[in-house]
Scaffold this motif. Sequence first.
Motif, PDB file in Angstrom:
ATOM      1  N   TYR A  38       0.838  -1.174   0.000  1.00 19.50           N
ATOM      2  CA  TYR A  38       0.000   0.000   0.000  1.00 19.50           C
ATOM      3  C   TYR A  38       0.887   1.242   0.000  1.00 19.50           C
ATOM      4  CZ  TYR A  38      -3.340  -3.464   1.447  1.00 19.50           C
ATOM      5  OH  TYR A  38      -4.115  -4.570   1.509  1.00 19.50           O
ATOM      6  N   ALA A  39       0.426   2.277  -0.696  1.00 18.47           N
ATOM      7  CA  ALA A  39       1.224   3.491  -0.742  1.00 18.47           C
ATOM      8  C   ALA A  39       0.342   4.666  -1.061  1.00 18.47           C
ATOM      9  CB  ALA A  39       2.297   3.364  -1.803  1.00 18.47           C
ATOM     10  N   LYS A  63       3.019  -5.067   6.549  1.00 17.63           N
ATOM     11  CA  LYS A  63       2.930  -5.342   5.116  1.00 17.63           C
ATOM     12  C   LYS A  63       4.321  -5.393   4.490  1.00 17.63           C
ATOM     13  CE  LYS A  63      -1.550  -5.193   5.331  1.00 17.63           C
ATOM     14  NZ  LYS A  63      -2.364  -6.406   5.201  1.00 17.63           N
ATOM     15  N   ARG A  64       4.358  -5.908   3.256  1.00 15.68           N
ATOM     16  CA  ARG A  64       5.630  -6.041   2.539  1.00 15.68           C
ATOM     17  C   ARG A  64       5.547  -5.396   1.165  1.00 15.68           C
ATOM     18  NH1 ARG A  64       6.886 -12.305   2.566  1.00 15.68           N
ATOM     19  NH2 ARG A  64       4.678 -12.356   2.008  1.00 15.68           N
ATOM     20  N   GLY A  92      15.183  -7.822  -2.539  1.00  9.41           N
ATOM     21  CA  GLY A  92      14.663  -6.462  -2.485  1.00  9.41           C
ATOM     22  C   GLY A  92      13.339  -6.359  -1.759  1.00  9.41           C
ATOM     23  N   LEU A  93      12.972  -7.403  -1.012  1.00  8.01           N
ATOM     24  CA  LEU A  93      11.696  -7.415  -0.312  1.00  8.01           C
ATOM     25  C   LEU A  93      11.802  -6.606   0.978  1.00  8.01           C
ATOM     26  CD1 LEU A  93       8.865  -8.677  -0.609  1.00  8.01           C
ATOM     27  CD2 LEU A  93       9.621 -10.469   0.956  1.00  8.01           C
ATOM     28  N   ILE A  94      10.952  -5.581   1.077  1.00  2.11           N
ATOM     29  CA  ILE A  94      10.951  -4.688   2.229  1.00  2.11           C
ATOM     30  C   ILE A  94       9.798  -5.062   3.147  1.00  2.11           C
ATOM     31  CG2 ILE A  94      10.816  -2.280   2.976  1.00  2.11           C
ATOM     32  CD1 ILE A  94      11.553  -1.565   0.042  1.00  2.11           C
ATOM     33  N   LYS A  95      10.026  -5.021   4.445  1.00  4.46           N
ATOM     34  CA  LYS A  95       8.968  -5.269   5.415  1.00  4.46           C
ATOM     35  C   LYS A  95       8.857  -4.094   6.366  1.00  4.46           C
ATOM     36  CE  LYS A  95       7.149  -8.540   8.785  1.00  4.46           C
ATOM     37  NZ  LYS A  95       7.326  -9.825   9.486  1.00  4.46           N
ATOM     38  N   ALA A  96       7.605  -3.650   6.593  1.00  2.00           N
ATOM     39  CA  ALA A  96       7.340  -2.568   7.536  1.00  2.00           C
ATOM     40  C   ALA A  96       7.194  -3.180   8.928  1.00  2.00           C
ATOM     41  CB  ALA A  96       6.076  -1.815   7.137  1.00  2.00           C
ATOM     42  N   ILE A 117      10.155   6.075   3.478  1.00  2.00           N
ATOM     43  CA  ILE A 117       8.908   5.349   3.726  1.00  2.00           C
ATOM     44  C   ILE A 117       8.386   5.687   5.122  1.00  2.00           C
ATOM     45  CG2 ILE A 117       7.830   3.083   3.955  1.00  2.00           C
ATOM     46  CD1 ILE A 117       9.883   2.037   1.946  1.00  2.00           C
ATOM     47  N   THR A 118       7.123   6.086   5.174  1.00  2.00           N
ATOM     48  CA  THR A 118       6.442   6.309   6.445  1.00  2.00           C
ATOM     49  C   THR A 118       5.567   5.096   6.731  1.00  2.00           C
ATOM     50  OG1 THR A 118       6.418   8.704   6.157  1.00  2.00           O
ATOM     51  CG2 THR A 118       4.846   7.781   7.715  1.00  2.00           C
ATOM     52  N   VAL A 119       5.852   4.431   7.833  1.00  2.00           N
ATOM     53  CA  VAL A 119       5.077   3.250   8.227  1.00  2.00           C
ATOM     54  C   VAL A 119       3.970   3.707   9.168  1.00  2.00           C
ATOM     55  CG1 VAL A 119       5.120   1.005   9.345  1.00  2.00           C
ATOM     56  CG2 VAL A 119       7.070   1.744   7.958  1.00  2.00           C
ATOM     57  N   GLU A 120       2.738   3.366   8.807  1.00  2.00           N
ATOM     58  CA  GLU A 120       1.572   3.798   9.586  1.00  2.00           C
ATOM     59  C   GLU A 120       0.751   2.597  10.059  1.00  2.00           C
ATOM     60  OE1 GLU A 120       0.523   8.076   7.553  1.00  2.00           O
ATOM     61  OE2 GLU A 120      -0.495   6.294   6.807  1.00  2.00           O
TER      62      GLU A 120
END
Length: 358
Positions: A38-39, A63-64, A92-96, A117-120
């Motif tokens: 999501y973005a 989320k990833r 390159g998999l990012i995790k919040a 990236i802002t994690v909410e």
Amino acid sequence: MKKKKLIAAMLTLMLLLATAQNAFASITLDAGPASVMYAANTYQVPLYVKAGKTIRAYMTKGKRAKFIAPIYRGTKWKISNKKILSVNKKSGLIKAKAKGTATIRMTYGKRTYACKITVETPSISKKAITIKQGQTYQLKMKGTKQKFSWYSTGAKASVSAKGKVKGLYVGVTYIKARTTQGEEYKCKVTVKSCINPKAPGGVYNPLPGRSETEFAIKQYNGTKKYRLKLLEVVDGARANALVNEENRYNAKPSANERWVLYHINLRYIAGSGQMSGSDAISRYDLFNEKGTLGMNTCETATLGKNLKPPYSYMLYPGGQCDFWYGILLPKNVKYTTLRTELGWDDYGNRLEKWIRLN
């Protein structure tokens, strides 16, 4: 051969960066079943990042997302706060991981690509609400600075662009808030009738029949206004005898039945055309004392010898008359209630008024 592959990979990357139009195209959906990306804030910053420029994006905690790169071998990764974000350097998999803001940088050769990236932790203010028709309720998105669009999944309720819900029709629907990338949050909305059955004149609180009650009935030829007043009730043995005197062909009560006679005054106030007592009362309008059981299958009395039946008079506006109505009731029905249908409201509800005949 290796040099040609490297050049081709770099050209592919440059083409992707030059043609991309939204600020989140460098992070794409991961195909894993538990993975959703999501973005928001798809604005202003180009993907081709030069010194001092950074792509901005949002993610939801847990989320990833996947950082696009021509190849992952030979790339270098750096995260400003590893408590907030993590990255798989091979994919390159990012995790919040936690709420907050962190910048992730991927360096490939002499070029660095960065995403702030802002994690909410977005949530909807209510997951379920109950409102009446015509009422409104304000829903909000909490824990986020992203922009959401609001919509209703059905016709039972509507919602404004700012999340204000309005009940329309009785039933259930869902109101959803959605980001531009498709993340959704929903609220179950139950809409109940705006008509209160416990209000005076409702089925659970009928008006006293011996007080004059005014009605306004919407019919195909216009609205008729009239007043009804119960003058007298004759029940039991006396009623049985009167009905038999009126017409010996009237039904004989069984051990579990008795005749009930209603003496009623009708005043026709205003309207188009004529009306009689039969417009105001019939066995289809009578129910038991709780309003739960219709008396439509009961026998009615044939009158006319000494007691005037409902259809004996045809009234014009301004006229009035007294008439009698007889019905054969079960002994377990203490008294009857009269329901008069008044038409329909703007929400499709049938309007009605109830009076107690005793």
